[in-house]
Design a protein around this motif. Structure first.
Motif, short mmCIF file in Angstrom:
data_model
loop_
_atom_site.label_atom_id
_atom_site.label_comp_id
_atom_site.label_asym_id
_atom_site.label_seq_id
_atom_site.Cartn_x
_atom_site.Cartn_y
_atom_site.Cartn_z
N CYS A 246 0.82 -1.22 0.00
CA CYS A 246 0.00 0.00 0.00
C CYS A 246 0.86 1.26 0.00
O CYS A 246 0.46 2.30 -0.55
N ALA A 272 -4.99 -0.58 5.52
CA ALA A 272 -4.57 -0.64 4.12
C ALA A 272 -5.37 0.34 3.27
O ALA A 272 -4.80 1.05 2.43
N LEU A 276 -3.69 3.52 1.28
CA LEU A 276 -3.83 3.75 -0.17
C LEU A 276 -4.33 5.17 -0.43
O LEU A 276 -3.82 5.87 -1.31
#
Length: 354
Positions: A246, A272, A276
């Motif tokens: 990520c 995660a 991102l």
């Protein structure tokens, strides 16, 4: 021409010695059939190579890679200059040189090996190993490192193994199969080479390699590294790799999808998704990766979870700047669609998400 004619009448050993100790290339240029036939013979080439090997004055025990290069240039290339290639280095030649000039064969053994392997003559190269006292791990592994750098192919590793190289020993010395070399194999997606080393008990530096594998290889190689790690030190979990994937903007989409599939629904998916979104400004595929994560079974229930009392939207808005405003907004829209509260969301973000 009369002189050449008279020389042709000399006994072959005498003529061989005359040509060897003068300049065979000059004799070759005369284009005399008998002289060329003599120079083309295995016995002449053995004598010539032995003479050239002694003339270089390099000790039998090489001390650096440059010694091998010198042998190639000073001993093998003069013959190749006449013949136009190294095709003259045959099994018959190696056998004859070992029988009549064993000391010379030992001196140039490493030069012969490199030249033969360069030309794909593996059987003849194996014969050099069998007929000499050459050690493949010479120069503390530098010779093998040179070979493997020149020929990063499975057949080279297989040839080294067949001819007695102890991979564990040379790997542990640290001069061959180092991290930089292994990284080159990772970035060129050479999983078969890494597999070969692993099959011989070598413990690969997975943590160092996985960072490059995420962006430069295919899922198969990433899976190999992780399974290899599980059998050894267990330094990394798939959850660890997901977080690395990520944060690394270079992570391939197909590799990211593979890593996500290897994880299970958990709070790590919450982090995660946020990771991102926060890296979207530098990762043009961040949203595509977010969608990959979101489409996993039960993912929606996890990526909307609050952490430390803050909703995903609040966490993102804390990192909000004028520059990343448009990059973050698609993620915020998805969070809203999934039911995350919009409390405490800045008005400018609310306007973008309408």
């Amino acid at each position: 021409m009369n002189t050449v004619f008279e020389l042709n009448r000399l006994p072959s050993p005498v003529l061989t010695r005359i040509i060897t100790y003068s300049d065979p290339a000059t004799w070759w240029s005369i284009e005399n059939r008998s002289v060329r036939a003599l120079i083309n013979s295995t016995s002449f080439r053995c004598g010539w190579v032995a003479h050239l090997a002694k003339r270089t004055n390099i000790p039998a025990l090489v001390t650096c890679i440059e010694d091998i290069d010198t042998h190639i240039c000073s001993v093998l290339e003069p013959v190749a200059h006449i013949t136009g290639s190294h095709s003259w280095i045959t099994q018959n030649f190696v056998r004859a040189l070992g029988t009549n000039h064993p000391e010379s064969l030992n001196i140039i053994s490493l030069a012969l090996l490199r030249t033969l392997l360069l030309n794909g003559k593996l059987d003849t190269a194996s014969m050099v190993v069998q007929h000499t006292n050459v050690k493949l791990d010479v120069l503390d592994g530098q010779f093998v490192r040179k070979l493997v750098s020149q020929f990063s192919e499975l057949w080279m590793l297989q040839w080294l193994a067949t001819n007695g190289l102890d991979f564990s020993d040379i790997y542990n010395r640290g001069n061959c199969f180092g991290v930089s070399q292994l990284i080159d194999w990772v970035t060129s997606d050479r999983v078969e080479l890494l597999q070969f080393l692993a099959d011989r008990g070598l413990q690969l530096p997975v943590r160092s390699l996985i960072e490059y594998a995420l962006g430069y290889s295919e899922p198969k190689l990433v899976e190999f590294l992780m399974f290899h790690d599980a059998e050894n030190a267990c330094e990394l979990s798939w959850n660890d790799v997901l977080m690395m994937a990520c944060t690394e903007a270079s992570t391939n989409l197909n590799v990211f999808a593979c890593v996500v599939r290897m994880t299970e629904p958990s709070i790590v998916w919450t982090f995660a998704a946020l990771c991102l979104a926060s890296h979207a400004m530098v990762d043009s595929y961040a949203y595509d990766k977010f969608i990959t994560l979101r489409n996993m079974p039960d993912a929606a229930a996890w990526i909307v979870k609050s952490t430390r009392g803050r909703t995903p939207i609040e966490c993102l808005c804390e990192r909000l700047t004028y520059e990343n405003l448009t990059y973050i907004s698609p993620f915020v829209r998805d969070f809203i669609e999934l039911g995350v509260s919009t409390a405490n969301m800045p008005s400018i973000m609310s306007a973008l998400c309408q």
